[in-house]
Design a protein around this motif. Structure first.
Motif, PDB file in Angstrom:
ATOM      1  N   GLY A  52     -21.027 -36.792 -18.523  1.00  0.00           N
ATOM      2  CA  GLY A  52     -21.209 -36.399 -17.929  1.00  0.00           C
ATOM      3  C   GLY A  52     -22.471 -35.403 -19.190  1.00  0.00           C
ATOM      4  O   GLY A  52     -22.636 -36.722 -19.662  1.00  0.00           O
ATOM      5  N   ASP A 107     -21.551 -31.879 -15.109  1.00  0.00           N
ATOM      6  CA  ASP A 107     -20.013 -32.412 -15.470  1.00  0.00           C
ATOM      7  C   ASP A 107     -19.778 -32.765 -16.139  1.00  0.00           C
ATOM      8  O   ASP A 107     -19.329 -34.308 -16.144  1.00  0.00           O
ATOM      9  CB  ASP A 107     -20.432 -33.990 -14.266  1.00  0.00           C
ATOM     10  N   LYS A 165     -13.038 -30.236 -17.423  1.00  0.00           N
ATOM     11  CA  LYS A 165     -12.842 -31.520 -16.098  1.00  0.00           C
ATOM     12  C   LYS A 165     -13.957 -30.878 -15.852  1.00  0.00           C
ATOM     13  O   LYS A 165     -13.885 -29.904 -14.396  1.00  0.00           O
ATOM     14  CB  LYS A 165     -11.900 -31.376 -15.463  1.00  0.00           C
ATOM     15  N   ASN A 166     -15.004 -32.104 -15.512  1.00  0.00           N
ATOM     16  CA  ASN A 166     -16.599 -32.045 -14.943  1.00  0.00           C
ATOM     17  C   ASN A 166     -16.980 -30.382 -14.176  1.00  0.00           C
ATOM     18  O   ASN A 166     -17.514 -30.221 -13.634  1.00  0.00           O
ATOM     19  CB  ASN A 166     -15.371 -32.107 -13.094  1.00  0.00           C
ATOM     20  N   SER A 225     -16.600 -33.190 -19.345  1.00  0.00           N
ATOM     21  CA  SER A 225     -15.669 -33.436 -18.891  1.00  0.00           C
ATOM     22  C   SER A 225     -15.444 -34.188 -20.688  1.00  0.00           C
ATOM     23  O   SER A 225     -16.186 -34.585 -21.190  1.00  0.00           O
ATOM     24  CB  SER A 225     -14.822 -34.274 -18.451  1.00  0.00           C
TER      25      SER A 225
END
Length: 593
Positions: free
Chosen positions: A410, A359, A372-373, A361
């Motif tokens: 993340g 995840d 993003k993620n 980012s």
């Protein structure tokens, strides 16, 4: 290159604070500076005592004209005067020598600090600052500080000592003539203050202008071929002329105001001579003072006004120092990368090569995310291809892998250990990068291949070059592996790329990154480079960023990135069967007209 010119307003933020930072930068040098300043003060005191002895000689001669001159008394005073001036010269010489040594050591230590600072700055700093501006701070600004300190510090102390010393001696000798001399210099003080206030902004603007013009020159010459191809010489010359013209105007104004100091103070001094002669003659005729007092005051006037000129010039130089030091310390005080302590140490020979994105980012600007993620799992020994349109975030992922930038949220893990717990240096030891833009330095081919690697034998270098197909070409060169790479012995784009691949093999890390490694070469050379890359990636976890999808057909896993997210993943055949975004990209490259 889009660069940010720092401190372009041309106004000093903190004149006193900047100078304070200069004097406290290297505290080890302060005792030497104090010794030099004490010697400068002593030299000035001895010089001030000279006119009083000249007064005695003049009076002895004047009185002797009426009867007979006491030559013995004149001789004694003359010897004392010679001793005073000789000691003054010696003290000034020693002071000058000490300050020369101190300022050069100061420059050396400041450049060392800047060099260390560069390695501590995040890459985001260089996204905003031009290389030319940084170079200007290392060269022009440091040189300005060094030169003005050498020329000004001792002069200022000497001038202050001379000023107050001659003022005391004047009042001690005769109050009326002392007031005459002081009144004549008040105008000089007033003009000096006005000039200093007006000139400071131009000295700051000159230092900033030097940074701007260096930045422009560096950008222009680093992209000289592009400038020629697009016939942009006139545009770049016009831009240079604009920067140069502003630098010329600011330099002219700063030097103009600086140049006013000497003629103004010279006029004030001459005006003082006239007043002292007139009033002194009147007082002599009335028998209030002797003729020797007038002679002494003529010298005191020079000693009194000369420090004002030196003081003005010294302050002018300190203005340049303040402007330069403000830029240097602005750089030295830039926020550094976070210090890394008590981190895990991974030895590259023990790393299996598993890597996980969880995840992730990230955005270069906090308000605009690029990744993003992002999540992905990479197994040891896999060849991972990252594809996608321009601006999708492919190179950004590599930057995060290498810890060139810290992720916003993340995690990235190597063998289940978070890279947040591994130092940047350690991460860099685990990765080797082969970039689109090859880099070679002015040295031998062998030195380029074993760059920053110790204890590498000639046999190993030759073995690696044979693997990548570079050995035969190198042996055709005049000095073989000892051939110096320079303008006279250049390599083709493909040969340079093969050389960087050989360098990567010597480095022997568990992770490899190829960022558009074949984009600058022709199709035939691409095949040679790709074959060398295949040999290099055996048994290693590798990441390949490529626009030419033909180079990543044999990848174990292809990650298709769009707008910072993985929209498809699988091997080449699987993605073609899906007939999705990857298939569209692939077919667009091989469709016939």
């Amino acid at each position: 290159m889009h660069g940010r010119r720092m401190n372009n307003q041309g106004t000093a933020k903190d004149f006193t604070g900047s100078l304070k930072k200069v004097f406290t930068f290297n505290k080890k040098l302060i005792p030497y500076i104090i010794i030099a300043l004490v010697l400068s003060s002593l030299a000035s005191v001895l010089a001030i005592m000279g006119p009083d002895k000249l007064k005695e000689i003049t009076n002895l001669i004047t009185e002797g004209l009426r009867s007979s001159i006491d030559l013995e008394a004149v001789k004694k005073v003359g010897i004392i005067l010679i001793i005073f001036y000789t000691l003054s010269f010696i003290f000034n010489y020693i002071q000058g020598f000490i300050m020369a040594v101190v300022t050069n050591r100061f420059s050396k230590s400041m450049r060392n600090e800047i060099a260390l600072k560069i390695n501590k700055l995040p890459l985001s700093y260089f996204d905003k600052a031009t290389v030319g501006d940084v170079l200007s701070r290392v060269t022009n600004d440091v040189d300005t500080i060094s030169m003005t300190l050498n020329q000004s510090l001792g002069t200022l102390v000497s001038a202050i000592t001379m000023f107050f010393g001659s003022l005391i001696m004047m009042f001690y000798t005769n109050v009326i003539l002392a007031f005459t001399a002081v009144v004549s210099t008040i105008f000089g003080f007033a003009l000096m203050i006005v000039i200093m206030k007006r000139s400071q902004k131009y000295f700051n603007a000159v230092q900033t202008g030097l940074g701007n013009i260096n930045g422009h020159i560096e950008e222009t010459f680093s992209g000289h071929n592009i400038v020629k191809v697009y016939n942009a010489r006139e545009e770049m010359n016009n831009k240079f002329d604009q920067i140069n013209e502003k630098l010329f105007r600011d330099g002219l104004k700063s030097q103009f105001y600086s140049g006013l100091m000497h003629p103004i103070m010279g006029f004030i001094g001459n005006f003082g001579y006239v007043l002292v002669c007139i009033i002194g003659s009147i007082l002599t005729m009335k028998g209030i003072i002797s003729f020797g007092v007038i002679v002494a005051f003529m010298i005191y006037i020079r000693l009194f006004t000369q420090p004002l000129t030196q003081f003005a010039q010294g302050l002018t130089n300190l203005q340049a120092t303040a402007a330069a030091s403000e830029r240097v310390f602005e750089f030295l005080e830039t926020e550094e990368m976070k210090k890394e302590k008590d981190f895990v140490k991974l030895k590259k020979e023990n790393v299996k090569g598993n890597l996980t994105f969880e995840d992730v980012s990230f955005g270069y600007n906090k308000d605009k995310l690029i990744i993003k993620n992002f999540s992905a799992k990479v197994k040891s020994g896999q060849k991972i291809a990252i594809v996608g349109p321009t601006g999708a975030g492919k190179t950004t992922i590599v930057n995060l892998l290498m810890k060139f930038y810290d992720i916003d949220s993340g995690d990235i893990k190597i063998d289940n250990i978070s890279t947040k717990k591994i130092t940047r240096k350690n991460v860099h030891d685990l990765f080797t990068m082969v970039l689109q833009d090859t880099w070679v330095f002015n040295g031998s081919i062998k030195e380029n291949i074993i760059y920053n690697q110790g204890n590498i034998s000639d046999e190993k270098v030759q073995k690696v070059c044979k693997i990548v197909g570079l050995d035969h070409f190198i042996k055709t060169l005049p000095q073989g592996y000892d051939t110096l790479l320079s303008d006279t012995e250049s390599l083709s784009a493909g040969q340079k790329q093969l050389l960087t691949i050989a360098r990567s093999m010597i480095n022997d890390t568990p992770f490899l990154i190829f960022d558009e490694a074949t984009s600058n070469v022709d199709t035939r050379t691409e095949e040679i480079v790709s074959a060398a890359m295949d040999k290099l990636t055996k048994g290693k976890t590798s990441f390949i960023i490529a626009h030419r999808l033909s180079t990543i057909k044999n990848a174990d896993l292809i990650l298709v990135i769009k707008d910072g997210n993985i929209i498809e993943q699988g091997n080449h055949n699987e993605l073609l069967k899906k007939n999705g975004f990857y298939a569209e990209l692939y077919n667009s490259q091989f469709q016939t007209s």
